[in-house]
Scaffold this active site. Structure first.
Site, mmCIF file in Angstrom:
data_model
loop_
_atom_site.group_PDB
_atom_site.id
_atom_site.type_symbol
_atom_site.label_atom_id
_atom_site.label_comp_id
_atom_site.label_asym_id
_atom_site.label_seq_id
_atom_site.Cartn_x
_atom_site.Cartn_y
_atom_site.Cartn_z
ATOM 1 C CG ASP A 60 0.509 -17.749 15.411
ATOM 2 O OD1 ASP A 60 0.677 -17.832 14.812
ATOM 3 O OD2 ASP A 60 1.444 -17.505 16.762
ATOM 4 C CB THR A 124 -1.179 -10.976 -3.247
ATOM 5 O OG1 THR A 124 -0.868 -10.243 -3.707
ATOM 6 C CG2 THR A 124 0.563 -11.311 -2.413
ATOM 7 C CG ASP A 125 -2.471 -8.576 -7.443
ATOM 8 O OD1 ASP A 125 -1.773 -8.286 -6.079
ATOM 9 O OD2 ASP A 125 -2.824 -8.263 -8.796
ATOM 10 C CD GLU A 126 0.483 -6.275 -3.028
ATOM 11 O OE1 GLU A 126 1.548 -5.564 -2.116
ATOM 12 O OE2 GLU A 126 -0.449 -5.495 -2.758
ATOM 13 C CE1 TYR A 150 0.390 -8.696 2.347
ATOM 14 C CE2 TYR A 150 0.202 -8.610 0.038
ATOM 15 C CZ TYR A 150 0.257 -9.421 1.007
ATOM 16 O OH TYR A 150 -1.188 -9.974 0.457
ATOM 17 C CB ALA A 152 10.080 -9.753 0.000
ATOM 18 C CE LYS A 154 0.421 -13.802 1.024
ATOM 19 N NZ LYS A 154 -1.186 -14.642 2.573
ATOM 20 C CB ILE A 190 -6.531 2.284 -0.898
ATOM 21 C CG1 ILE A 190 -6.877 4.458 -1.218
ATOM 22 C CG2 ILE A 190 -6.891 1.369 -2.060
ATOM 23 C CD1 ILE A 190 -6.171 4.909 -2.553
ATOM 24 C CE1 TYR A 207 -0.030 6.479 1.890
ATOM 25 C CE2 TYR A 207 0.313 4.662 0.880
ATOM 26 C CZ TYR A 207 -0.110 5.374 1.979
ATOM 27 O OH TYR A 207 -0.521 5.077 2.972
ATOM 28 N N GLY A 275 9.754 2.244 -2.268
ATOM 29 C CA GLY A 275 9.113 1.321 -2.676
ATOM 30 C C GLY A 275 7.554 1.242 -3.389
HETATM 31 P P1 NAD Z 1 -6.713 -9.417 6.808
HETATM 32 O O1 NAD Z 1 -5.475 -9.059 7.869
HETATM 33 O O2 NAD Z 1 -8.131 -8.573 6.716
HETATM 34 O O3 NAD Z 1 -7.152 -10.606 7.690
HETATM 35 C C1 NAD Z 1 -6.037 -11.604 8.392
HETATM 36 C C2 NAD Z 1 -6.712 -12.590 9.444
HETATM 37 O O4 NAD Z 1 -4.840 -13.699 9.488
HETATM 38 C C3 NAD Z 1 -7.161 -11.694 10.690
HETATM 39 O O5 NAD Z 1 -8.206 -12.784 10.973
HETATM 40 C C4 NAD Z 1 -5.608 -12.079 11.616
HETATM 41 O O6 NAD Z 1 -6.310 -12.602 12.561
HETATM 42 C C5 NAD Z 1 -4.964 -13.866 10.536
HETATM 43 N N1 NAD Z 1 -3.759 -13.936 11.408
HETATM 44 C C6 NAD Z 1 -2.919 -13.093 11.060
HETATM 45 N N2 NAD Z 1 -2.101 -13.769 12.242
HETATM 46 C C7 NAD Z 1 -1.781 -15.247 12.580
HETATM 47 C C8 NAD Z 1 -0.880 -15.804 12.754
HETATM 48 N N3 NAD Z 1 -0.561 -16.420 12.705
HETATM 49 N N4 NAD Z 1 -1.898 -17.358 12.906
HETATM 50 C C9 NAD Z 1 -3.702 -17.351 12.655
HETATM 51 N N5 NAD Z 1 -4.150 -15.905 12.112
HETATM 52 C C10 NAD Z 1 -3.466 -15.321 11.856
HETATM 53 O O7 NAD Z 1 -6.186 -10.264 5.396
HETATM 54 P P2 NAD Z 1 -7.257 -9.802 4.263
HETATM 55 O O8 NAD Z 1 -6.789 -9.085 3.256
HETATM 56 O O9 NAD Z 1 -8.098 -10.597 4.375
HETATM 57 O O10 NAD Z 1 -5.848 -11.549 3.732
HETATM 58 C C11 NAD Z 1 -6.183 -13.116 3.378
HETATM 59 C C12 NAD Z 1 -5.638 -13.072 2.182
HETATM 60 O O11 NAD Z 1 -5.529 -13.098 1.283
HETATM 61 C C13 NAD Z 1 -4.246 -13.191 2.716
HETATM 62 O O12 NAD Z 1 -3.320 -13.946 2.708
HETATM 63 C C14 NAD Z 1 -3.716 -11.918 1.671
HETATM 64 O O13 NAD Z 1 -1.970 -12.473 1.415
HETATM 65 C C15 NAD Z 1 -4.085 -12.133 1.146
HETATM 66 N N6 NAD Z 1 -4.280 -11.609 -0.924
HETATM 67 C C16 NAD Z 1 -5.194 -10.403 0.488
HETATM 68 C C17 NAD Z 1 -5.332 -9.416 -0.445
HETATM 69 C C18 NAD Z 1 -6.039 -7.973 -0.456
HETATM 70 O O14 NAD Z 1 -6.787 -7.358 -1.078
HETATM 71 N N7 NAD Z 1 -7.092 -7.801 1.144
HETATM 72 C C19 NAD Z 1 -5.021 -9.477 -1.894
HETATM 73 C C20 NAD Z 1 -4.628 -10.308 -2.793
HETATM 74 C C21 NAD Z 1 -4.728 -11.803 -1.049
HETATM 75 P P1 TYD Z 2 -3.009 -0.801 0.150
HETATM 76 O O1 TYD Z 2 -5.075 -0.615 -0.160
HETATM 77 O O2 TYD Z 2 -2.002 -0.353 0.676
HETATM 78 O O3 TYD Z 2 -3.299 -2.281 -0.935
HETATM 79 P P2 TYD Z 2 -1.471 -2.593 -1.765
HETATM 80 O O4 TYD Z 2 -0.129 -1.234 -1.126
HETATM 81 O O5 TYD Z 2 -1.121 -3.578 -1.277
HETATM 82 O O6 TYD Z 2 -1.519 -2.447 -2.879
HETATM 83 O O7 TYD Z 2 -3.216 0.271 -1.371
HETATM 84 C C1 TYD Z 2 -3.458 0.467 -3.128
HETATM 85 C C2 TYD Z 2 -3.248 1.937 -3.275
HETATM 86 O O8 TYD Z 2 -3.569 3.068 -2.579
HETATM 87 C C3 TYD Z 2 -2.023 1.471 -3.532
HETATM 88 O O9 TYD Z 2 -1.398 2.010 -4.470
HETATM 89 C C4 TYD Z 2 -1.123 3.046 -2.211
HETATM 90 C C5 TYD Z 2 -2.779 3.769 -2.077
HETATM 91 N N1 TYD Z 2 -2.720 4.192 -0.989
HETATM 92 C C6 TYD Z 2 -3.033 5.766 -0.778
HETATM 93 O O10 TYD Z 2 -2.532 6.682 -2.039
HETATM 94 N N2 TYD Z 2 -2.957 6.263 -0.018
HETATM 95 C C7 TYD Z 2 -3.313 5.200 1.829
HETATM 96 O O11 TYD Z 2 -3.415 5.748 2.785
HETATM 97 C C8 TYD Z 2 -3.359 3.769 1.061
HETATM 98 C C9 TYD Z 2 -3.819 2.875 2.350
HETATM 99 C C10 TYD Z 2 -3.362 3.281 0.086
#
Ligand code: NAD
Ligand code: TYD
Length: 336
Positions: A60, A124-126, A150, A152, A154, A190, A207, A275
């Site tokens: 962890d 993240t861009d969020e 989420y 907040a 990050k 999504i 959504y 939100g």
């Molecule tokens: P994911 O949820 O697929 O994977 C997260 C990984 O982190 C998992 O393997 C999980 O087991 C591990 N993990 C969670 N809590 C942990 C802890 N306390 N200690 C050790 N390991 C832990 O996430 P992802 O989509 O691959 O995202 C990876 C990173 O990229 C994140 O920091 C996320 O904020 C960032 N990010 C994701 C996206 C996206 O679209 N998915 C976009 C921009 C940034």
């Molecule tokens: P998501 O993949 O959850 O990423 P994030 O919210 O972090 O950007 O969602 C991407 C977009 O898709 C967002 O506008 C919410 C929408 N969405 C749906 O319309 N239906 C769904 O079931 C999910 C998971 C997301």
């Protein structure tokens, strides 16, 4: 900058695993240590083909003992580990603060104590918040306006990363990636949710009116951008990573249904996310100026990703059969 021993936290998750695969081919001489807690989103199958080339530690990032053990002797750490799904952050925000905020702080302290050369925070861009109603593309200098638990968490993590750079002289860099898709993505976001639902002839829940827009980027490009920033990014700097795409939920659904030959009637408009951020868009010029070149346009990246899910049915069927997935489907989607 040159590195030999590199720690990838969250390397068993979606983008972390894509990064490990990328790094092993770009830097075959690297020793890679993956530190991952293996939450519902962590999956060792994502690393199966490279397990003999990496060191894996189940642990962890929020546990100082695990963090120091993984970072001992490392030159660099890339912090991918996170709770990453917005909808889950609406259901259980505490887990997001524990891993994303406290975990990042523990990892920063461990990096300082172990003398790690460079700390890369995967953000993240969020953090910029909703750009709905404007045609602005977020710049690295824009203020943070996170609107979900989420984003907040990050944003909080990023503040701690920069504070460690300033207060303790730790060499830190941050990437702010846009929505990512590709192989090994847990079917809650999504794109993988819609692909796997469509393959099971289940509805694709959009959504609200499905008009919210994201800048979808392929995981390979996200990984190459992170790697470039690790090597060439300026200390204390943040870099946007995005694909210069603007794609709505309806467009995602239509593209997936068309590619799989499924009927448009599978689209189902459901109660909006509370939100809901209606638009994210980053300007990635700063990373491009470092030399970042993307490989994928959306249509090509999506086709390849759909092919991956078609060829890896056992992977996602196992994931979808687990209670963590089924309980999200019930708690979040049923009666929506
Ligand atoms: P994911 O949820 O697929 O994977 C997260 C990984 O982190 C998992 O393997 C999980 O087991 C591990 N993990 C969670 N809590 C942990 C802890 N306390 N200690 C050790 N390991 C832990 O996430 P992802 O989509 O691959 O995202 C990876 C990173 O990229 C994140 O920091 C996320 O904020 C960032 N990010 C994701 C996206 C996206 O679209 N998915 C976009 C921009 C940034
Ligand atoms: P998501 O993949 O959850 O990423 P994030 O919210 O972090 O950007 O969602 C991407 C977009 O898709 C967002 O506008 C919410 C929408 N969405 C749906 O319309 N239906 C769904 O079931 C999910 C998971 C997301």
């Amino acid at each position: 900058m040159n590195f030999k021993r590199v720690v990838v936290t969250g390397g068993a998750g979606f983008i972390g695993a894509n990064y490990v695969h990328y790094a092993l081919s770009a830097h075959p001489d690297w020793q890679i240590v993956v530190l991952d807690k293996l939450t519902y989103a962590g999956n060792l199958e994502n690393l199966e083909s490279v397990m003999n080339r990496i060191e894996f530690i189940q642990g962890d990032i929020a546990n100082p003992v695990d963090a120091r053990k993984a970072l001992r002797g490392a030159d660099a750490v890339l912090n991918f580990a996170a709770e990453s799904h917005v909808d889950r952050s609406l259901l259980d925000p505490g887990a997001f603060v524990r891993t994303n905020v406290e975990g990042t702080l523990v990892l920063l302290e461990a990096a300082r104590q172990e003398g790690v050369k460079r700390f890369l925070q995967v953000s993240t861009d969020e953090v910029y918040g909703d750009l709905h109603g404007t045609d602005h593309h977020s710049l690295e200098t824009d203020p943070f306006r996170p609107r979900s638990p989420y984003s907040a968490s990050k944003a909080g993590a990023e503040h701690l990363v920069f504070a460690h750079g300033i207060s303790h002289g730790l060499d830190v860099v941050v990437t702010r990636g846009s929505n990512t898709y590709g192989p090994y993505q847990y079917p809650e976001k999504i794109i993988p949710l819609f692909i796997t639902n469509a393959l099971e002839d289940k509805p694709l829940p959009l959504y609200g009116d499905g008009s919210a827009v994201r800048d979808y980027m392929h995981a390979y490009d996200h990984a190459s951008g992170i790697d470039l920033v690790l090597h060439r990014g300026g200390s204390g700097e943040a870099y946007n990573l995005g694909a210069r795409e603007q794609i709505s939920g309806v467009q995602v659904a239509d593209a997936i249904l068309a590619a799989l030959g499924k009927p448009p009637s599978l689209k189902q408009f459901v109660t909006d996310r509370p939100g809901h951020d209606y638009r994210y868009s980053v300007d990635p010029a700063k990373a491009e100026a470092l030399g970042w070149v993307r490989r994928y346009a959306f249509s090509e990246g999506l086709s390849e990703t759909i092919r991956w899910y078609l060829q890896n049915r056992a992977w996602w069927q196992r994931v979808r059969a687990k209670k963590e997935h089924q309980s999200l489907m019930q708690t979040w989607y049923e009666g929506r």
